[in-house]
Write a protein that holds these residues in place. Structure first.
Motif, mmCIF file in Angstrom:
data_model
loop_
_atom_site.group_PDB
_atom_site.id
_atom_site.type_symbol
_atom_site.label_atom_id
_atom_site.label_comp_id
_atom_site.label_asym_id
_atom_site.label_seq_id
_atom_site.Cartn_x
_atom_site.Cartn_y
_atom_site.Cartn_z
ATOM 1 N N ILE A 9 0.872 -1.175 0.000
ATOM 2 C CA ILE A 9 0.000 0.000 0.000
ATOM 3 C C ILE A 9 0.907 1.223 0.000
ATOM 4 O O ILE A 9 1.597 1.511 0.980
ATOM 5 C CB ILE A 9 -0.903 0.032 1.246
ATOM 6 C CG1 ILE A 9 -1.849 -1.169 1.282
ATOM 7 C CG2 ILE A 9 -1.704 1.332 1.295
ATOM 8 C CD1 ILE A 9 -2.963 -1.143 0.262
ATOM 9 N N GLN A 17 -3.878 5.019 5.982
ATOM 10 C CA GLN A 17 -3.161 3.745 6.130
ATOM 11 C C GLN A 17 -3.207 3.237 7.558
ATOM 12 O O GLN A 17 -3.470 2.056 7.802
ATOM 13 C CB GLN A 17 -1.690 3.899 5.708
ATOM 14 C CG GLN A 17 -1.482 4.297 4.273
ATOM 15 C CD GLN A 17 -1.271 5.789 4.125
ATOM 16 O OE1 GLN A 17 -1.956 6.589 4.766
ATOM 17 N NE2 GLN A 17 -0.334 6.183 3.294
ATOM 18 N N VAL A 34 -4.862 -0.312 8.790
ATOM 19 C CA VAL A 34 -4.101 -1.352 9.479
ATOM 20 C C VAL A 34 -4.730 -1.663 10.831
ATOM 21 O O VAL A 34 -4.946 -2.825 11.194
ATOM 22 C CB VAL A 34 -2.630 -0.901 9.656
ATOM 23 C CG1 VAL A 34 -1.926 -1.758 10.680
ATOM 24 C CG2 VAL A 34 -1.912 -0.957 8.319
ATOM 25 N N ASP A 37 3.216 -2.712 9.019
ATOM 26 C CA ASP A 37 3.104 -1.257 8.971
ATOM 27 C C ASP A 37 4.514 -0.693 9.111
ATOM 28 O O ASP A 37 5.055 -0.653 10.207
ATOM 29 C CB ASP A 37 2.194 -0.804 10.122
ATOM 30 C CG ASP A 37 1.932 0.680 10.088
ATOM 31 O OD1 ASP A 37 2.360 1.330 9.120
ATOM 32 O OD2 ASP A 37 1.310 1.186 11.040
ATOM 33 N N VAL A 68 2.359 -1.910 4.339
ATOM 34 C CA VAL A 68 2.118 -0.474 4.281
ATOM 35 C C VAL A 68 3.427 0.224 4.565
ATOM 36 O O VAL A 68 4.116 -0.114 5.522
ATOM 37 C CB VAL A 68 1.063 -0.051 5.327
ATOM 38 C CG1 VAL A 68 0.904 1.452 5.354
ATOM 39 C CG2 VAL A 68 -0.265 -0.723 5.033
ATOM 40 N N SER A 69 3.795 1.160 3.731
ATOM 41 C CA SER A 69 5.036 1.875 3.991
ATOM 42 C C SER A 69 5.004 3.231 3.321
ATOM 43 O O SER A 69 4.438 3.404 2.243
ATOM 44 C CB SER A 69 6.224 1.055 3.460
ATOM 45 O OG SER A 69 7.424 1.736 3.718
#
Lengths: 521, 358, 384
Positions: free
Chosen positions: A297, A305, A309, A435, A466-467
């Motif tokens: 993502i 985000q 999460v 995350d 996610v980053s």
């Protein structure tokens, strides 16, 4: 490159033999660097190399044990930040030093207020000066806007405004591009070149190789507190810099191997998620991840985000929509139910959700499983079993510690993250929620964690990554979903996606190609 | 029309409400004056809290600071009576002994605040623990010394007198009661009202206010623009001690002319509640303090001159302890009802460690 | 990394012994320094005593002599009883990140509950029935008094530091009301309750040396609370919620529920404290019946570093000081409030951590208690 810096000039700043020792660690070991007027000097090094410490010494936030600082050839003692600012040094910190509830103007003038009289701040005059500066440098900023309402890119411009307002001669930027889209990065580069042309000296701190090659006139590489080498962009390559930075040959890209994608594992349909203050953060979101697949993502921080999460691991309720995991409806599951359903989670802010610093390692390793066999018998803890398991995990995941009874807070950042990974990855997972799993870690730990993630993928887990680091997303993902204002605005193939296109999507929620193809999630 | 009162009488609860409103209106001058007076120490406590917490220091020790100031003001005043002339000013009834007592109270309050500042800012002791130690110590120390002094049963230095509002002004229709309520107060009371306004303006318009709020929201950001957060917090906490001390002095030198052990009776904590409900602003805290003190004012009015009729019978059957407990009860209810919408400064209660600490 | 479990055990034992030594040094030094400062204070204000000489340097010695000899008595255990129980309540709260300043109110409700049962049942049932009932009702009222601030914090975020103090005043008023009316026997000439020893079977049986049954109850509570905290999964949840509520939530725990539960148990313990001292020592109540246990329990928990065993020893120390304060006032004329002031000075030296400067940072470690930082962190927040 501005290329106007002249080697014969007296350096605007020179730091000679700076040594800074913290209890148990030599953060800076005799570092010598200089920067000339109009020069952009990059300081390259991985996390923990000592770049930030060096800049704290320069900025009067840390006192060196040895060494000398010279400004325009004159030795100076920098007592504190106020002193540094007076001498024309300002710093744009990696984590912005902005007060979210203050307006842009209040943030800019703070510490150097435009006064109406000795007591009161002249807000009208301050606003005028700031508006004028913003106009001159093409910033689109309203002095009265609350900083908390601004995007990350705009906040960075406020930080730079602070420097311009103080008429800084030496500008230090600590990892300024870490949270920016490629387009915003380009804009900031244009601005930095312009500031250098004005005769300002710029120290650009980064661990991104291609960036320093693009922006810097000169590159100094630091490793473990020492200067390892100095290069000019024309005379070096990414491979050369990487080896200097890490001390060994490194894979510049992760060898992610083949993905063996199977059927759908996670299906999220029409979910709506509210933020802390009841504000709608995610209006409606759909996504699907198949077993053995990494979905990255991408998105500018603050586009939902965190909320996504937290909702997926059960820490935040869904206001609407359904979540299906491996064919089972898991909507509204608690964190424990999600965990038992086979969901693992690696938080970016491990001190908040990942671990308890004041607790020993063995307690941290059972944070999610303390209540069930073999760690508990009924309502009682089985300390022997907990210790045995801890011993085994510490060895298997190579957590460097003298004993499992040591408090988690005594571990290094990389080992703390390994501790989290050891807890979450010790069983086959159906879904892995990551995350920013490598934020702030050294290259070795990053490699270790990336390999662990790929190992989970290979045994059939669906991975949600996610980053804010677009590079990490590009390297790890089979597919990339771009998140913008709480929606997935596009999903791209991870192996063919174009970085600048992803960047454009992150920044605007749309790209020319995406629009043309009508591609949505 | 004639049917309505009968109808109301048949519903005692509604009838009581109307009788109650009538009672309050009839006694408004007294109730309003008492409300403002009782709000004075609470407001001062709340402003102490605002000044500390806006810069990032939680100060639950202000209860103890008030208690110590109440004791020191009264004791020093009593001791000074014999040594200074007994001249009295026509307004406020100020005597040299009272002034000496007040000055001593303020100094004592600032000294104890300095201890809190040192513990919580320099030693980074948990701020609530530090405040608790001050509260325990204040109760012990004043109890100990009061026990010693009271064996000689000294008379105090008297107390400050309220400003007499002329009857002609107090009787002005519609606003007379309000003017009377605000100005029929002693010097500490009037000073408090002025401080509320001044402090509000300073907090949101002055450089000191801007920097204070920055230190409470994001101390590191403040330090990176050259603000000495440690020094700023010290200054605010020590200065706030003067406000708490005024609150203590009000108790022993303006409301009464005596010291009783634990005479603050939780006013410091009610002040903290007022600060929270008032969203960490002086004016808001004053408003909340008025809300709490109106409960006290009402109950004392009812105890002194209960209303007649059914309401009076009903209120008369309420145990007097209920009226004593009412302000505390209201505080809990308001706090529990409103806190979700009131957010503390982001760095409130967090010790600040300079990056250059080592 | 130690391999064999036995090696690990030995290592843990060594570490534990070292930790205990470190834990002890701080409080002992703090108490010693506080007594020193107290002596200076006594001498400084000696001139204020009736017929006292200014700067009477012999007075501190006489006062401390009376204090110590007074403390060598059964009364030390009797006074330590409520301190152990309420101190455990505060320590439990600290472990959960809660600051229970409501000990006073909870104690008073416990005493009131015990008195209610004793008045109601009088001598109509044997002690084996009446005592458990009195203790049980005391624990119930105490638990309710703890539940209220816990519930308010969990649902609205109202911080317990404010709500428990407010409740202290409210509950003291409740006691005042009950003891000036409902609990007063019909023919009583003034508002005062029955004497439990004379008119009920609820009085705790006396025991040689240690005083009465209440002492046994308090001593038994120590291992129970310790076991709860360190050997049960619930204890792990409580400690986790105290050290890091967010991580607790992620770990599948329910911090809000734990807040309510912990405050309820803390209230229960304080209520039991009130019952023990009423049924074992005070026997009778006037409307102004009050206690210093609320503050004392905080001192006990801090001095004992939130550890049940530590709290036990701290309570013995403070119980001794309370027991000796009466003889001190009578024999040396020094007001018994000295003990309150001494407590604050002990805590002051404890948190100042004078050892850090003498012995280096390792000794300072003992002063850090997981959970306490949460107390301040949740202040003014919507909490958890």
């Amino acid at each position: 490159m501005t290329g106007q810096a002249d080697a014969s000039q007296v350096p605007a700043l020179e730091m000679r033999g700076i040594t800074k020792i913290y209890p148990g660690v030599v953060a800076n070991d005799g570092i010598t660097i200089d920067v000339r007027p109009g020069e952009i000097h990059a300081l390259l090094g991985e996390n923990g190399a000592g770049k930030t410490t060096l800049m704290n010494v320069l900025y009067g936030l840390a006192r060196p044990n040895e060494g000398q600082i010279l400004l325009d050839g004159q030795p100076v003692e920098i007592a504190d930040p106020a002193d540094a600012i007076r001498r024309g040094i300002t710093m744009v910190h990696q984590h912005f030093m902005l007060v979210p509830v203050f307006s842009v103007a209040e943030n800019v003038v703070l510490g150097d207020e435009t006064m109406a009289n000795p007591v009161f701040v002249d807000r009208r005059e301050a606003n005028r000066r700031i508006a004028e500066l913003a106009r001159r440098f093409g910033f689109d900023l309203d002095p009265n806007e609350k900083v908390g309402n601004l995007s990350v890119g705009q906040q960075q411009r406020v930080e730079i405004l602070k420097a311009l307002y103080r008429e800084a001669k030496i500008l230090v930027l600590d990892e300024p591009t870490a949270v920016l889209t490629p387009q915003e990065t380009e804009q900031i580069f244009v601005l930095l070149r312009r500031l250098a042309e004005d005769g300002r000296s710029i120290i650009f701190i980064s661990h991104k190789l291609y960036e320093v090659l693009e922006i810097a006139d000169r590159i100094t590489v630091i490793r473990r507190g020492r200067v390892i080498g100095e290069r000019r962009p024309g005379e070096t390559s990414e491979e050369d810099l990487a080896e200097l930075m890490v001390g060994r040959e490194v894979e510049l890209t992760v060898d992610r191997g083949e993905s063996h994608v199977a059927g759908p594992m996670l299906r999220v349909a029409g979910v709506r998620v509210l933020g802390d203050r009841g504000r709608e953060i995610i209006p409606s979101l759909d996504l699907e991840i198949r077993a053995g697949e990494v979905l990255g993502i991408a998105g500018v921080a603050g586009n939902g985000q965190d909320e996504l999460v937290q909702a997926l691991i059960g820490l935040r309720p869904f206001a609407a929509g359904t979540v299906t995991l491996d064919g089972h409806d898991v909507t509204g599951y608690s964190p424990r139910q999600m965990n038992e359903a086979g969901v693992g989670y690696v938080p970016g802010d491990r001190h908040r959700y990942g671990m308890i610093s004041a607790f020993p390692i063995y307690d941290n390793l059972v944070l999610t499983s303390y209540y069930r066999a073999p760690y508990a018998r009924g309502l009682l803890r089985d300390d022997a079993a907990i210790l045995r398991a801890a011993q085994e995990k510490v060895e298997r995941f190579d957590i460097r510690t003298p004993t499992v009874t040591a408090n988690a807070g005594t571990l290094s950042g990389g080992n703390q993250q390994k501790l989290v990974v050891a807890r979450e990855f010790d069983r086959p997972l159906k879904l892995l929620v990551l995350d920013q799993p490598t934020r702030g870690l050294d290259v070795g730990s990053i490699e270790f964690i990336h390999h662990q993630i790929l190992a989970q993928r290979d045994v059939g887990a669906a991975v949600l990554l996610v980053s804010a680091e677009l590079d990490e997303i590009m390297e790890m993902s089979d597919r990339i979903g771009v998140m913008y204002r709480g929606r997935i605005v596009a999903t791209l193939d991870g192996r063919t996606a174009d970085k600048s296109e992803v960047g454009l999507l992150m920044a605007t929620g749309a790209s020319d190609r995406a629009r043309a193809e009508g591609a949505t999630a | 029309m004639a049917g309505i009162p009968t109808f109301l009488d048949s519903l005692p609860a509604i009838g009581y409400v109307f009788q109650f409103i009538g009672y309050v209106l009839a006694n408004l001058p007294v109730i309003a004056q008492t409300t403002v007076a009782v709000a004075v120490p609470i407001t001062l406590a709340a402003m102490t809290g605002v000044m500390c917490e806006r810069s990032g220091v939680v100060n639950i020790g202000l209860e103890g600071i008030m208690l110590i100031a109440a004791f020191v003001g009264w004791a020093v005043g009593a001791a000074a009576v014999g040594f200074v002339p007994a001249a009295t000013t026509p307004i406020f009834g100020i005597t040299p002994a009272l002034l000496i007592g007040l000055a001593a109270a303020i100094l004592a309050g600032m000294a104890v605040s300095l201890l809190h500042a040192w513990l919580s800012i320099s030693l980074r002791v948990d701020q609530i623990i530090s405040g608790t130690i001050i509260n325990i110590g204040a109760a012990g120390l004043t109890g100990y010394l009061n026990n010693l002094i009271s064996r000689q049963s000294p008379t105090g230095a008297g107390n400050f007198a309220p400003l007499q509002v002329p009857a002609s002004v107090a009787n002005v229709p519609l606003v007379g009661w309000l003017i009377n309520a605000l100005f029929d107060q002693g010097p500490i009371g009037i000073t408090t009202l002025i401080l509320v306004v001044v402090f509000q303006i300073m907090l949101f318009r002055s450089r000191w206010g801007l920097r204070t709020r920055a230190a409470g929201e994001h101390p590191r950001a403040a330090e990176t623009v050259g603000i000495d957060v440690i020094w700023l917090r010290y200054r605010n906490v020590v200065l706030s001690g003067a406000l708490a001390a005024l609150g203590g002095a009000w108790l022993s030198m303006e409301q009464t002319n005596s010291f009783q052990p634990n005479m603050t009776a939780g006013r410091g904590f009610i002040g903290l509640a007022a600060m929270i409900v008032g969203r960490w602003t002086p004016v808001g805290a004053f408003g909340a303090a008025l809300l709490f003190s109106s409960a006290t004012a009402l109950s004392s009015a009812i105890v002194i001159g209960p209303p007649s009729g059914g309401l009076g019978t009903f209120l008369g059957s309420v145990p007097s302890q209920f009226w004593d407990a009412l302000p505390y009860l209201i505080t809990i209810i308001v706090l529990a009802g409103l806190i979700g919408r009131s957010i503390a400064p982001a760095a409130d209660g967090q010790p600040y460690e300079r990056e250059s600490a080592t | 990394m130690s391999g064999a479990p036995s090696g690990g055990d030995r290592q843990r034992l060594r570490q534990a012994l070292g930790d205990i030594a470190l834990l002890l040094v701080g409080p002992v030094v703090a108490v010693a320094l506080a007594l020193l400062v107290g002596a200076v204070g006594i001498a400084l204000f000696s001139g204020l005593l009736p017929a006292g000489k200014p700067l009477d340097v012999g007075l501190p010695a006489r006062a401390y002599y009376a204090l110590f000899t007074g403390a060598i008595s059964t009364q030390t255990f009797v006074y330590a009883t409520p301190l152990i129980l309420a101190g455990l309540g505060v320590a439990l709260g600290f472990k959960a990140g809660l600051f229970n300043i409501g000990g006073r109110g909870q104690f008073l409700m416990g005493a009131l509950g015990a008195m209610t049962i004793a008045t109601w049942l009088g001598t109509s049932v044997p002690a084996v029935v009446e005592i458990p009932l009195a203790l049980g009702f005391a624990m119930l009222l105490g638990a309710i008094s703890g539940f209220i601030p816990g519930f308010l914090k969990a649902t609205s975020g109202a911080h317990e530091v404010v709500t428990t103090i407010m409740l202290n005043y409210i509950l003291a008023d409740v006691l005042y009301w009950a003891v000036s009316g409902p609990l007063v026997p019909a023919r009583a000439p003034q508002p005062i309750t029955i004497n439990i020893q004379d008119s009920s079977t609820a009085a705790l049986p006396g025991l040689p040396v240690i005083g009465n049954l209440g002492v046994v109850i308090a001593v038994l509570a120590v291992p129970i609370v310790w076991f709860l905290l360190y050997r049960t999964t619930l204890g792990f949840e409580i400690r986790t919620a105290g050290a890091n509520p967010d991580a607790a939530r992620y770990g599948g725990m329910k911090p809000r529920r734990l807040i309510v539960l912990t405050m309820t148990v803390a209230g229960l313990l304080s209520g039991l404290a009130g019952a023990c001292i009423l049924l074992g020592n005070d026997y009778q109540m006037t409307p102004g019946y009050d206690t210093t246990v609320g503050f004392d329990a905080i001192t006990v928990a801090l001095l004992g570093r939130s550890n049940p065993v530590g709290a036990f020893f701290a309570a013995l120390l403070l119980g001794g000081m309370r027991a000796g304060s009466g003889p001190m006032q009578i024999q040396a004329g020094v007001p018994r409030e000295l003990v309150d002031a001494l407590q604050a000075i002990i805590l002051l030296f404890l948190v100042m951590n004078v050892l850090r400067h003498w012995l280096g940072s390792r000794a300072a470690r003992g002063a850090e208690m997981a959970g306490i930082e949460t107390v301040t962190r949740t202040y003014g927040r919507e909490s958890v």
